[in-house]
Design a protein around this motif. Sequence first.
Motif, PDB file in Angstrom:
ATOM      1  N   THR A  57     -35.925   5.720 -78.602  1.00 17.89           N
ATOM      2  CA  THR A  57     -35.481   4.474 -77.999  1.00 17.89           C
ATOM      3  C   THR A  57     -34.249   3.927 -78.710  1.00 17.89           C
ATOM      4  O   THR A  57     -34.236   3.780 -79.937  1.00 17.89           O
ATOM      5  CB  THR A  57     -36.600   3.422 -78.045  1.00 17.89           C
ATOM      6  N   ASP A  59     -30.870   0.861 -78.089  1.00 18.13           N
ATOM      7  CA  ASP A  59     -30.803  -0.545 -77.692  1.00 18.13           C
ATOM      8  C   ASP A  59     -31.028  -0.745 -76.188  1.00 18.13           C
ATOM      9  O   ASP A  59     -31.771  -1.628 -75.781  1.00 18.13           O
ATOM     10  CB  ASP A  59     -29.449  -1.146 -78.085  1.00 18.13           C
ATOM     11  N   ASP A  60     -30.342   0.067 -75.369  1.00 19.90           N
ATOM     12  CA  ASP A  60     -30.411  -0.172 -73.927  1.00 19.90           C
ATOM     13  C   ASP A  60     -30.798   1.061 -73.124  1.00 19.90           C
ATOM     14  O   ASP A  60     -30.621   1.100 -71.905  1.00 19.90           O
ATOM     15  CB  ASP A  60     -29.071  -0.711 -73.419  1.00 19.90           C
ATOM     16  N   TYR A  61     -31.327   2.075 -73.775  1.00 18.06           N
ATOM     17  CA  TYR A  61     -31.748   3.266 -73.040  1.00 18.06           C
ATOM     18  C   TYR A  61     -32.745   4.061 -73.870  1.00 18.06           C
ATOM     19  O   TYR A  61     -32.921   3.833 -75.068  1.00 18.06           O
ATOM     20  CB  TYR A  61     -30.559   4.142 -72.667  1.00 18.06           C
ATOM     21  N   ASN A 116     -34.700   6.779 -68.613  1.00 16.65           N
ATOM     22  CA  ASN A 116     -34.098   5.774 -67.714  1.00 16.65           C
ATOM     23  C   ASN A 116     -33.911   6.336 -66.306  1.00 16.65           C
ATOM     24  O   ASN A 116     -32.812   6.363 -65.764  1.00 16.65           O
ATOM     25  CB  ASN A 116     -32.755   5.300 -68.280  1.00 16.65           C
TER      26      ASN A 116
END
Length: 299
Positions: A57, A59-61, A116
């Motif tokens: 993991t 920050d955004d994906y 994602n």
Amino acid sequence: MSKKVKKSRFRKRYIITALIFMYLVFCQSCMMMRTSSKKTQTYFNKAKVAYTDSTMTFDDYKLHYIETGKPDAPTLFFVHGSPGSWDAYKEYLTDSLLLKKYRMIAVDRSGFGYSNFREAQNLDTQAKRLVSFLEVKNNQKPTILIGHSMGGPIIVKMATINPNIYSHLVVLSGAIDPDAEKPEKWRSIVMKRPLRYLIPGALRPSNDELWWLKEDLKFMKEDLKNITSSVTIIHGTKDPLVPYSNVTFMEKEFINAKSINVIAIKDANHFIPWEHFATIRDALMAISLDDENSNQSIP
């Protein structure tokens, strides 16, 4: 208008509406082209191969991956095509010869599998995400990048970003030449709402990235001179999806590559990772790691 006619029209509209609704549900839930953790476990248990099934993991994906082999050995890093997921390389991940020589990692690229899902990203973003992933997974041993089809330009892009990190590139039926790309015009049409929601599962991010690919390759072309690693190119001479002319393009543009080895598979099509497994496995086994330790460290 009689009640009978009105009732008949209502029934037709109801059926059409129901069919549209069912198709939309199908689009959201089918053709995922990914392997569940249960099926993954069954596959590796049957092969009697230890494996890691994990997700990293950021920050955004998120990036989902499978790992097998020797933790302290040189790494084979597999990048799948479009659409696809890690299981495109499952036969390699359980091969007894490769297991003795390498640590092997196969990822779900951004937008596919369990990374994602459906959120398509361009070539540059995908490459940078995989670079970040390998920075975390670095074991201070040589890393060999293997990319099939759309995975080909992604590993090439990775090597242009960090040319001194990866010891070897293995490009399988890779689409690298922008002039060879002939994107279908219908792709741009179905990218727009509401039509894009009619594209099922993994085909949606696949359609997006394949439409962007030609322009992405144009931007990457000027950076191909950055590649300094050894390169192995394996391509079918009768590939109907990615023309063999890509091989000539790479030979011309990879001007600073340490070496270039071309394996042309006569009369082969685009699906060489599965139809010519032994040829590719043997090429991976033949890679020399003796003088490539200078490429192993990630700053």
